[in-house]
Design an enzyme around this catalytic site. Structure first.
Site, PDB file in Angstrom:
ATOM      1  N   ASN A  45       4.568   4.993  26.116  1.00 51.50           N
ATOM      2  CA  ASN A  45       3.203   4.502  25.874  1.00 51.50           C
ATOM      3  C   ASN A  45       2.630   4.984  24.541  1.00 51.50           C
ATOM      4  OD1 ASN A  45       2.768   7.191  26.448  1.00 51.50           O
ATOM      5  ND2 ASN A  45       0.971   6.822  27.750  1.00 51.50           N
ATOM      6  N   GLY A  46       3.447   5.682  23.732  1.00 50.89           N
ATOM      7  CA  GLY A  46       3.000   6.136  22.413  1.00 50.89           C
ATOM      8  C   GLY A  46       2.573   7.581  22.346  1.00 50.89           C
ATOM      9  N   GLU A  47       2.503   8.284  23.488  1.00 53.46           N
ATOM     10  CA  GLU A  47       2.142   9.704  23.463  1.00 53.46           C
ATOM     11  C   GLU A  47       3.205  10.517  22.724  1.00 53.46           C
ATOM     12  OE1 GLU A  47       1.262  11.591  27.146  1.00 53.46           O
ATOM     13  OE2 GLU A  47       0.013   9.944  27.869  1.00 53.46           O
ATOM     14  N   ARG A 104      -9.402   8.422   1.000  1.00 58.27           N
ATOM     15  CA  ARG A 104     -10.262   7.452   0.318  1.00 58.27           C
ATOM     16  C   ARG A 104     -11.607   7.278   0.999  1.00 58.27           C
ATOM     17  NH1 ARG A 104      -5.741   2.780  -0.339  1.00 58.27           N
ATOM     18  NH2 ARG A 104      -5.110   3.728   1.647  1.00 58.27           N
ATOM     19  N   HIS A 138      -7.955  13.007  -3.378  1.00 56.30           N
ATOM     20  CA  HIS A 138      -8.571  11.818  -3.975  1.00 56.30           C
ATOM     21  C   HIS A 138      -9.848  12.184  -4.725  1.00 56.30           C
ATOM     22  CE1 HIS A 138      -9.222   7.583  -4.547  1.00 56.30           C
ATOM     23  NE2 HIS A 138     -10.376   7.603  -3.901  1.00 56.30           N
ATOM     24  N   ASP A 179     -10.121   4.074 -13.916  1.00 60.08           N
ATOM     25  CA  ASP A 179     -11.547   3.791 -13.772  1.00 60.08           C
ATOM     26  C   ASP A 179     -12.321   4.991 -14.293  1.00 60.08           C
ATOM     27  OD1 ASP A 179     -11.700   5.757 -11.645  1.00 60.08           O
ATOM     28  OD2 ASP A 179     -10.880   4.227 -10.313  1.00 60.08           O
ATOM     29  N   LYS A 203     -13.056  -1.831 -14.270  1.00 59.02           N
ATOM     30  CA  LYS A 203     -12.667  -2.737 -13.193  1.00 59.02           C
ATOM     31  C   LYS A 203     -13.820  -2.935 -12.233  1.00 59.02           C
ATOM     32  CE  LYS A 203     -10.658   0.823 -10.168  1.00 59.02           C
ATOM     33  NZ  LYS A 203      -9.429   1.350  -9.550  1.00 59.02           N
ATOM     34  N   ASP A 231      -3.087   7.905 -12.003  1.00 59.92           N
ATOM     35  CA  ASP A 231      -3.883   7.744 -10.788  1.00 59.92           C
ATOM     36  C   ASP A 231      -3.404   8.770  -9.774  1.00 59.92           C
ATOM     37  OD1 ASP A 231      -5.890   6.737  -9.201  1.00 59.92           O
ATOM     38  OD2 ASP A 231      -5.219   4.662  -9.330  1.00 59.92           O
ATOM     39  N   THR A 236      -1.143  -0.723  -2.740  1.00 56.91           N
ATOM     40  CA  THR A 236      -0.464  -2.017  -2.857  1.00 56.91           C
ATOM     41  C   THR A 236      -0.047  -2.329  -4.292  1.00 56.91           C
ATOM     42  OG1 THR A 236      -2.554  -3.200  -3.155  1.00 56.91           O
ATOM     43  CG2 THR A 236      -1.733  -2.954  -0.897  1.00 56.91           C
TER      44      THR A 236
END
Length: 328
Positions: A45-47, A104, A138, A179, A203, A231, A236
């Site tokens: 179940n993801g545990e 972020r 960041h 930036d 930007k 950066d 992406t």
């Protein structure tokens, strides 16, 4: 098992999650130590289940975990490791998160938004962490989110040394910030590159649309120069690829991209591989799959830096001394 002890008979325990075990092994090798054996698996179940196979009672534990996608699985596993160490009577627990999760989301852009980076710090503290170690946050303000010591490590010297070995004439280099918000970091880069001039890309970004910004123009002298486009992370790759085009259109002789964290969500590899930059330099704070690699990519190991920082913390030395007294 090989253990590090100091004259006061303190003992170190290096533990690792499953997100990036190769980095943990590299850090352990740098320290002449071994990663503590553990059993970790995921239920249907993801545990997540974690148990350490050796005693950690009275030891200074360093919990190493990277946070690639799926980031929530990696974060939960790290919290469970911290809780396990606390309940097993570890003397101290230091979180080593080379790529800080949710970095972020460090401030509110609109009403009713969370500050998720602060929530991550609260979760670490609640789980039982005494100290936090991360690389190139960041924003520097994230250091204030954690209620305890924070070691903010800088990968910039590592990246800058590599850049210097790649360019023929460091006097023909311009450091370009993606930036205006990263100009202070760009100044550190410029200092390490012999006082290189600065430029920045203007930007625009729609706060309602994630992973999307449009590079408009560049402010500064870039014509005929080698531009080092910096950066903290590349997700992406759309913004950074757009910045390369702007620099090329303004007459840049060459563009080298340098970033600490290679998030590389699709289609980053395709964009970066064909954007026109001669080289993309990153560190291995995050693991990279085969489909995230491309020809002009260089990956530098962050393990020696993290290992030295862990040694300083363990020996109650100075982490700032690793950066000649600089801090972010």
């Amino acid at each position: 098992m090989t253990e590090i002890t100091n004259p006061g008979e303190k003992k170190m325990a290096l533990v690792s999650g499953r997100a990036h075990p190769e980095l943990a092994e590299q850090i352990a090798a740098e320290l002449g130590n071994e990663v503590l054996p553990s059993s970790a698996y995921t239920f249907a179940n993801g545990e997540t289940y974690v148990r350490f196979e050796e005693s950690v009672r009275g030891k200074d534990a360093f919990v190493i975990q990277s946070h690639p996608a799926p980031i929530n699985d990696a974060m939960m596993e790290q919290l469970i490791m911290i809780d396990s160490l606390k309940r097993a009577s570890a003397r101290s627990i230091t979180v080593v998160s080379p790529f800080y999760p949710y970095a972020r989301q460090d401030k509110k852009h609109k009403g009713r938004e969370p500050i998720s980076a602060r929530l991550m710090s609260d979760l670490y503290k609640t789980a039982g962490a005494d100290r936090l170690m991360s690389v190139d946050l960041h924003t520097a303000q994230i250091q204030g989110f954690f209620d305890g010591p924070v070691d903010h490590l800088m990968a910039i010297p590592l990246l800058a040394d590599h850049i210097k070995s790649r360019v023929d004439d460091v006097n023909n280099v311009t450091v370009v910030s993606p930036d205006t918000g990263r100009v202070r970091v760009a100044e550190q880069w410029a200092e390490l590159l012999g006082g290189a001039p600065l430029a920045f890309v203007h930007k625009t970004r729609d706060v309602n649309v994630p992973n999307q910004a449009v590079s408009k123009t560049v402010v500064g002298d870039v014509e005929g120069r080698v531009c080092v486009l910096i950066d903290d992370m590349i997700d992406t790759g759309g913004t950074i690829a757009g910045a390369v085009k702007v620099l090329k259109d303004r007459g840049a002789k060459d563009v080298i991209i340098a970033a600490t964290h290679a998030v590389f969500s699709s289609p980053a590899a395709e964009r970066l591989g064909s954007c026109g930059a001669s080289e993309v330099v990153v560190t291995n704070t995050l693991p990279l799959r085969e489909d995230q690699m491309f020809d002009n990519l260089t990956v530098l190991s962050i393990a020696p830096l993290i290992a030295r920082a862990i040694k300083e913390v363990f020996d109650e030395g100075s982490v700032t001394s690793l950066f000649n007294g600089r801090s972010n």
